[in-house]
Design a protein around this motif. Structure first.
Motif, mmCIF file in Angstrom:
data_model
loop_
_atom_site.group_PDB
_atom_site.id
_atom_site.type_symbol
_atom_site.label_atom_id
_atom_site.label_comp_id
_atom_site.label_asym_id
_atom_site.label_seq_id
_atom_site.Cartn_x
_atom_site.Cartn_y
_atom_site.Cartn_z
ATOM 1 N N LEU B 78 40.185 36.118 46.374
ATOM 2 C CA LEU B 78 39.987 37.293 47.232
ATOM 3 C C LEU B 78 39.930 38.546 46.348
ATOM 4 O O LEU B 78 40.932 38.944 45.756
ATOM 5 C CB LEU B 78 41.141 37.396 48.243
ATOM 6 C CG LEU B 78 41.094 38.548 49.227
ATOM 7 C CD1 LEU B 78 39.888 38.434 50.159
ATOM 8 C CD2 LEU B 78 42.391 38.598 50.045
ATOM 9 N N ILE B 79 38.741 39.162 46.273
ATOM 10 C CA ILE B 79 38.557 40.343 45.418
ATOM 11 C C ILE B 79 38.978 41.597 46.185
ATOM 12 O O ILE B 79 38.487 41.842 47.289
ATOM 13 C CB ILE B 79 37.081 40.482 44.972
ATOM 14 C CG1 ILE B 79 36.566 39.178 44.366
ATOM 15 C CG2 ILE B 79 36.911 41.647 44.009
ATOM 16 C CD1 ILE B 79 37.264 38.720 43.113
ATOM 17 N N ALA B 80 39.896 42.376 45.578
ATOM 18 C CA ALA B 80 40.372 43.585 46.243
ATOM 19 C C ALA B 80 39.331 44.697 46.158
ATOM 20 O O ALA B 80 38.606 44.800 45.172
ATOM 21 C CB ALA B 80 41.665 44.031 45.565
ATOM 22 N N GLN B 81 39.256 45.519 47.203
ATOM 23 C CA GLN B 81 38.409 46.719 47.192
ATOM 24 C C GLN B 81 39.247 47.883 47.680
ATOM 25 O O GLN B 81 40.151 47.696 48.501
ATOM 26 C CB GLN B 81 37.192 46.534 48.104
ATOM 27 C CG GLN B 81 36.210 45.477 47.639
ATOM 28 C CD GLN B 81 35.399 45.896 46.414
ATOM 29 O OE1 GLN B 81 34.426 46.618 46.514
ATOM 30 N NE2 GLN B 81 35.825 45.447 45.235
ATOM 31 N N ALA B 85 47.695 47.653 45.409
ATOM 32 C CA ALA B 85 49.133 47.803 45.178
ATOM 33 C C ALA B 85 49.422 47.599 43.695
ATOM 34 O O ALA B 85 48.570 47.112 42.951
ATOM 35 C CB ALA B 85 49.874 46.760 46.003
ATOM 36 N N LYS B 86 50.597 47.987 43.308
ATOM 37 C CA LYS B 86 50.989 47.832 41.903
ATOM 38 C C LYS B 86 50.917 46.339 41.521
ATOM 39 O O LYS B 86 51.351 45.476 42.281
ATOM 40 C CB LYS B 86 52.410 48.353 41.713
ATOM 41 C CG LYS B 86 52.781 48.648 40.281
ATOM 42 C CD LYS B 86 54.128 49.361 40.242
ATOM 43 C CE LYS B 86 54.522 49.823 38.866
ATOM 44 N NZ LYS B 86 54.508 48.888 37.825
ATOM 45 N N GLY B 87 50.350 46.067 40.384
ATOM 46 C CA GLY B 87 50.286 44.673 39.920
ATOM 47 C C GLY B 87 49.030 43.950 40.364
ATOM 48 O O GLY B 87 48.732 42.857 39.894
ATOM 49 N N GLU B 88 48.294 44.585 41.313
ATOM 50 C CA GLU B 88 47.040 43.942 41.730
ATOM 51 C C GLU B 88 45.927 44.383 40.783
ATOM 52 O O GLU B 88 45.728 45.573 40.575
ATOM 53 C CB GLU B 88 46.686 44.313 43.171
ATOM 54 C CG GLU B 88 47.576 43.612 44.176
ATOM 55 C CD GLU B 88 47.274 44.005 45.599
ATOM 56 O OE1 GLU B 88 47.560 43.197 46.503
ATOM 57 O OE2 GLU B 88 46.773 45.123 45.831
ATOM 58 N N THR B 89 45.252 43.469 40.183
ATOM 59 C CA THR B 89 44.220 43.810 39.207
ATOM 60 C C THR B 89 42.827 43.605 39.807
ATOM 61 O O THR B 89 42.219 44.542 40.281
ATOM 62 C CB THR B 89 44.409 42.980 37.931
ATOM 63 O OG1 THR B 89 44.538 41.617 38.276
ATOM 64 C CG2 THR B 89 45.662 43.411 37.191
ATOM 65 N N ILE B 90 42.327 42.361 39.773
ATOM 66 C CA ILE B 90 41.019 42.112 40.380
ATOM 67 C C ILE B 90 41.207 41.535 41.784
ATOM 68 O O ILE B 90 40.554 41.943 42.732
ATOM 69 C CB ILE B 90 40.183 41.132 39.512
ATOM 70 C CG1 ILE B 90 40.008 41.714 38.110
ATOM 71 C CG2 ILE B 90 38.823 40.890 40.154
ATOM 72 C CD1 ILE B 90 39.343 40.764 37.131
ATOM 73 N N CYS B 91 42.120 40.566 41.882
ATOM 74 C CA CYS B 91 42.320 39.911 43.176
ATOM 75 C C CYS B 91 43.478 40.537 43.947
ATOM 76 O O CYS B 91 44.434 41.055 43.345
ATOM 77 C CB CYS B 91 42.603 38.424 42.976
ATOM 78 S SG CYS B 91 41.148 37.519 42.425
ATOM 79 N N ARG B 92 43.374 40.474 45.259
ATOM 80 C CA ARG B 92 44.445 40.957 46.139
ATOM 81 C C ARG B 92 45.560 39.916 46.150
ATOM 82 O O ARG B 92 45.298 38.728 46.344
ATOM 83 C CB ARG B 92 43.878 41.149 47.552
ATOM 84 C CG ARG B 92 44.837 41.694 48.558
ATOM 85 C CD ARG B 92 45.054 43.182 48.426
ATOM 86 N NE ARG B 92 43.848 43.937 48.813
ATOM 87 C CZ ARG B 92 43.708 45.248 48.543
ATOM 88 N NH1 ARG B 92 44.652 45.896 47.893
ATOM 89 N NH2 ARG B 92 42.610 45.871 48.907
#
Lengths: 89, 334
Positions: B78-81, B85-92
């Motif tokens: 799941l790719i975040a857009q 949040a802190k610690g989230e890089t590419i994926c949620r």
């Protein structure tokens, strides 16, 4: 509906340029990476959009190519804008 | 047959020449069918290879991503857009947000619709191929396989042609050979004509408009999977580019490995436009060879190209030579 393939390709090129420039800045490179993933996802799904979307994307693309990776606030604003447009495509 | 209607040697030669020249067009029709099935094999195989490559690239891209980011999970990260949040890089890490999206994992089912189009085309080309490659019916062997049969033919021919005394004298080896070869030639031509008739039946039964649509669809299938390939390669390239600055300048081996991978992916992406052109050419070739084949199947020798006219003439000459070389021996039999 207009084919967005061209603008998305040029945007991807700009994002890759930016990715190389932000280098080891983790937070910024992660955000650029996520944007590139999104652009690729749109390209794979034959992105279509309105002419207004194209104009906005072109503008964002041109701006992003000039972006100074140190100017964090501008970076955030532009990415918010780009992500907002892409979310609607 | 009355002697009044018997053909003289030169007349028979002329009739043979006319018959044989018409039949040579069938040889070219068969050739064009072969050229078309060859083009079809090339085009459909190329698309199948492309799809297999895309699936492999997609698999590698997902593995690269999960290896790059501990927040990413197989099989569909799941790719975040937007804000993370802190610690989230590419994926949620947590629940999906509005604009987040999942990377697709391509499975066999995703290629199903494309494969169905290819299978439909291949079924037609297989039917054509089965006709042009089937074992010929050996007329000569059937008719003259045994001495008894051959003598019976000669006897019957003698009766039919009103030879004095009914049956012809026993045939010499030369005459048997002449009859066998002439029947073999006749058999070849009958067999060729039967194949061409069968090929026409397939074309008549087939919905030509639907077939043309399927060939156009093959073009679009290639374009679609090329776009997906481009996306997968670019995602991998992005991960390597992101990763490289994080490898210490002192770690030459590590940096060398990433740089080499980056170069490979750059080269792969640069090769895609040429691949697109090559794939489009295979489909164009298929379209053109089918059009040429279909046209001649229902047209006549005026549609032959100059080269084909030369080959048809060569076929006619060879057959005529074969027929004429035995004419004297056959005439003695009759």
């Amino acid at each position: 509906m207009v084919d967005l393939t061209g603008p998305l390709h040029s945007m991807r090129d700009s994002l890759h340029t930016l990715l190389a420039r932000v280098g080891s800045n983790y937070a910024q490179s992660d955000r650029v990476t996520r944007a590139i993933f999104k652009v690729n996802s749109l390209l794979q799904n034959m992105a279509m959009g309105t002419s207004a979307d194209i104009d906005n994307l072109r503008m964002a693309t041109e701006n992003i190519a000039q972006l100074n990776p140190q100017e964090t606030s501008v970076f955030e604003i532009l990415f918010d804008e780009i992500e907002k447009i892409m979310a609607d495509l | 047959m009355s002697k009044l209607y018997r053909l003289s040697g030169p007349s028979m030669a002329l009739v043979l020449a006319i018959i044989l020249s018409g039949c040579a067009t069938n040889t070219i029709r068969m050739e064009r069918a072969g050229t078309m099935t060859e083009a079809a094999r090339t085009a459909t195989d190329a698309t199948r290879v492309l799809m297999a490559d895309v699936q492999a690239e997609n698999r590698n891209a997902l593995i690269d991503l999960v290896a790059s980011d501990p927040n990413c999970r197989l099989p569909t990260p799941l790719i975040a857009q937007g804000a993370t949040a802190k610690g989230e890089t590419i994926c949620r890490k947590g629940n999906r947000q509005d604009n987040d999206f999942q990377l697709t994992r391509l499975t066999r089912q995703d290629f199903g619709p494309s494969l169905a189009v290819i299978d439909g085309l291949v079924a037609y080309f297989d039917a054509v191929d089965a006709i042009i490659t089937r074992e010929p019916t050996d007329l000569a062997e059937t008719l003259i396989g045994a001495q008894a049969n051959l003598d019976a033919i000669a006897s019957d021919l003698g009766n039919l042609t009103g030879q004095e005394g009914g049956a012809l004298p026993v045939l010499t080896d030369d005459q048997k050979g002449a009859v066998a070869d002439t029947l073999s030639l006749l058999g070849e031509m009958i067999d060729e004509a039967a194949r061409v008739d069968d090929l026409r039946k397939i074309e008549i039964q087939m919905d030509q408009a639907a077939f043309a649509d399927d060939i156009d669809r093959l073009d679009r299938i290639n374009q679609r999977w090329l776009r997906v390939m481009d996306g997968q390669v670019n995602n991998r390239l992005t991960l390597v580019t992101r990763r490289l600055p994080r490898v210490s300048a002192e770690d030459f081996e590590g940096r060398h490995r990433f740089a080499a991978q980056q170069m490979t992916l750059i080269e792969r992406q640069e090769a895609l436009p040429e691949l697109a052109i090559a794939l489009a050419r295979t489909v164009d070739m298929l379209r053109a060879t089918h059009s040429d084949y279909h046209g001649l199947l229902f047209g006549d020798k005026r549609l032959l190209t100059l080269d084909e006219k030369r080959r048809a003439a060569a076929v006619t000459r060879t057959r005529l030579r074969r027929a004429l070389s035995h004419l004297a021996a056959i005439a003695r039999v009759f």
